[in-house]
Write an enzyme that holds these catalytic residues in place. Sequence first.
Site, PDB file in Angstrom:
ATOM      1  N   ARG A 225       4.170  -2.566   4.125  1.00 37.52           N
ATOM      2  CA  ARG A 225       4.069  -1.557   3.065  1.00 37.52           C
ATOM      3  C   ARG A 225       5.640  -0.815   3.557  1.00 37.52           C
ATOM      4  O   ARG A 225       6.287  -0.537   2.458  1.00 37.52           O
ATOM      5  CB  ARG A 225       3.078  -0.793   2.897  1.00 37.52           C
ATOM      6  CG  ARG A 225       3.138   0.321   2.011  1.00 37.52           C
ATOM      7  CD  ARG A 225       1.963   1.124   2.054  1.00 37.52           C
ATOM      8  NE  ARG A 225       2.284   2.269   0.825  1.00 37.52           N
ATOM      9  CZ  ARG A 225       1.184   3.094   0.651  1.00 37.52           C
ATOM     10  NH1 ARG A 225       0.070   3.054   1.039  1.00 37.52           N
ATOM     11  NH2 ARG A 225       1.231   4.026  -0.321  1.00 37.52           N
TER      12      ARG A 225
ATOM     13  N   ASN B 152      -4.057  -4.704  -4.461  1.00 37.84           N
ATOM     14  CA  ASN B 152      -2.673  -4.502  -5.153  1.00 37.84           C
ATOM     15  C   ASN B 152      -1.621  -5.442  -4.837  1.00 37.84           C
ATOM     16  O   ASN B 152      -1.746  -6.289  -4.079  1.00 37.84           O
ATOM     17  CB  ASN B 152      -2.085  -3.009  -4.637  1.00 37.84           C
ATOM     18  CG  ASN B 152      -2.622  -1.923  -5.513  1.00 37.84           C
ATOM     19  OD1 ASN B 152      -2.755  -2.140  -6.684  1.00 37.84           O
ATOM     20  ND2 ASN B 152      -3.014  -0.777  -4.944  1.00 37.84           N
TER      21      ASN B 152
ATOM     22  N   ASP C  35      -8.501   2.364  -9.272  1.00 38.83           N
ATOM     23  CA  ASP C  35      -9.036   3.803  -9.273  1.00 38.83           C
ATOM     24  C   ASP C  35      -8.474   4.880  -9.964  1.00 38.83           C
ATOM     25  O   ASP C  35      -8.636   5.883 -10.244  1.00 38.83           O
ATOM     26  CB  ASP C  35      -9.647   4.426  -7.808  1.00 38.83           C
ATOM     27  CG  ASP C  35      -8.328   4.542  -6.944  1.00 38.83           C
ATOM     28  OD1 ASP C  35      -7.078   4.081  -7.380  1.00 38.83           O
ATOM     29  OD2 ASP C  35      -8.357   5.120  -5.915  1.00 38.83           O
TER      30      ASP C  35
ATOM     31  N   TYR D 174       1.830   6.684 -12.411  1.00 35.72           N
ATOM     32  CA  TYR D 174       2.963   5.724 -11.704  1.00 35.72           C
ATOM     33  C   TYR D 174       4.097   5.440 -12.884  1.00 35.72           C
ATOM     34  O   TYR D 174       5.129   4.990 -12.170  1.00 35.72           O
ATOM     35  CB  TYR D 174       2.281   4.379 -11.494  1.00 35.72           C
ATOM     36  CG  TYR D 174       1.549   4.100 -10.314  1.00 35.72           C
ATOM     37  CD1 TYR D 174       2.152   3.938  -9.253  1.00 35.72           C
ATOM     38  CD2 TYR D 174       0.207   4.477 -10.327  1.00 35.72           C
ATOM     39  CE1 TYR D 174       1.214   4.085  -7.812  1.00 35.72           C
ATOM     40  CE2 TYR D 174      -0.631   4.607  -9.028  1.00 35.72           C
ATOM     41  CZ  TYR D 174       0.032   4.286  -7.717  1.00 35.72           C
ATOM     42  OH  TYR D 174      -0.867   4.368  -6.711  1.00 35.72           O
TER      43      TYR D 174
ATOM     44  N   ARG E 203       5.963   7.002   1.828  1.00 28.94           N
ATOM     45  CA  ARG E 203       4.619   7.118   1.951  1.00 28.94           C
ATOM     46  C   ARG E 203       3.867   6.046   3.128  1.00 28.94           C
ATOM     47  O   ARG E 203       2.835   6.675   3.368  1.00 28.94           O
ATOM     48  CB  ARG E 203       4.209   6.434   0.549  1.00 28.94           C
ATOM     49  CG  ARG E 203       2.712   6.755   0.280  1.00 28.94           C
ATOM     50  CD  ARG E 203       2.099   8.359   0.240  1.00 28.94           C
ATOM     51  NE  ARG E 203       0.605   8.240   0.450  1.00 28.94           N
ATOM     52  CZ  ARG E 203      -0.245   8.759   0.876  1.00 28.94           C
ATOM     53  NH1 ARG E 203       0.464  10.006   1.562  1.00 28.94           N
ATOM     54  NH2 ARG E 203      -1.357   8.925   0.795  1.00 28.94           N
TER      55      ARG E 203
END
Length: 440
Positions: free
Chosen positions: A93, A147, A171, A262, A282
């Site tokens: 990520r 995801n 969610d 988003y 993040r």
Amino acid sequence: MKKFNITIVGGGSTWTPGILKSLCKMKDRFPLKKLTLFDINAKRQAVIGEFAKVLFSEEYPDLDFNYTTDAETAYKDVDFVFVQMRSGGLKMREKDEKIPLSMGIVGQETVGPGGFAYGMRSIGDMIKTVKDIRKYSEKAWILNYTNPAAIVAEALRREFPNDKRILNICDQPVNLLRSYGRLLNMNADEFDPVYFGLNHFGWFTHIYDKDGNDLLPKIKQLILEKGFIPADAEQRDKSWLDTYATVRDILIDFPDYLPNTYLQYYFYPDKMTAKANPNYTRANEVMDGREKRIFDECRRVIERGTVKGAQIFHNDAHSDFIIEVAESIAFNKARNFIVIVENNGVISNIQDDAMVEVAASLTASGPRPYVVGKIPTFYKGLIESQLAYEKLTVDAYFERSYQKALQALTLNRTVVSAIKARKVLDALIEVNKEYWPDLK
Ligand code: G6P
Ligand code: MN
């Protein structure tokens, strides 16, 4: 009351303890006979699994619980599989976020080139997982949080066209509904929302209360006056508070509907990259925050042998949502949720084979989406270009095509320049060698 067997894939995830706590909270509504955690990372899962043993000994003593890294043990004789894997972990990520950012492009796990890279990793792992599940439990419902959900949903639609028991969910619409609830001082369970779009790319057009009044104008007015914070603001890191605050900016520019958070990356890519720290994204915030907090607290619980007094940080919306979805299917409750389904005319001026995110009634036979009808040109244009990007990404995966990957990234609103698209694609290929198929 019937009792169910459930498996959670991604058992070692920081989101798992929250789901376990919600399962305890909801055990009278959605009772379990057996619960299994499955993960490919035995070490992480052992911490969460041992924590779970302490939790269940106190709050779910009759539950048959175990954790495993073996597919047969995990998937044999299950009714529901909750999937929430992170292919490549937080380490990847971090790369998904930092590589685009280093080139002045949005760096986000599910958006732009970061989402593309993550998608190319997730597709293969998800296909394998579904095949493994189907080997042992032909009829289990697969509720999937993995995801980037839009890309994963499109890939699964193509790979398993006849499998009607895979449901992709997110969610974020529930997070937003609960946040409107906080703003209005109402319980979000009372809302009947109308929503359309793609995953992480959609809008609420109406939010009805029990008497049929549309609360949307009031919510918009309150956000413009007071700003916007998440329902669980006290538990959130700064970057999430900033994200919710941006909803106000979006509303000033595009006041028709209430946007998914988003959309900030697509409307303000320049602003988002300017304010990001390319050395601390993040992923770093999560590694230093949630990751540490959850694993430290789980270890403390194991040591002390009790959950009493423990502070297991979690997002209720995330954990309650997947269980409520399962409950509605299990007991044919026909409750309404925002989920990802094949369009087939729901949004009438968007192609049928798009995986769209809309409100649907969830019954024992699956989702029955509510008609949205025609959407206005601006939203249609945005959705069609994003949809083309998503479809080309999935084409790139299945066809092993560099050309399709380049087309996908060039089409993405966060990239636009083909020069940048090629540069970021080449850099992502380099670091994803052990995860992606070879692109020719
Ligand atoms: C929301 C989204 C999820 C995403 C998560 C990331 O809940 O709907 O799809 O995974 O945010 O949260 P994080 O705290 O890891 O940045
Ligand atoms: Mn999501």
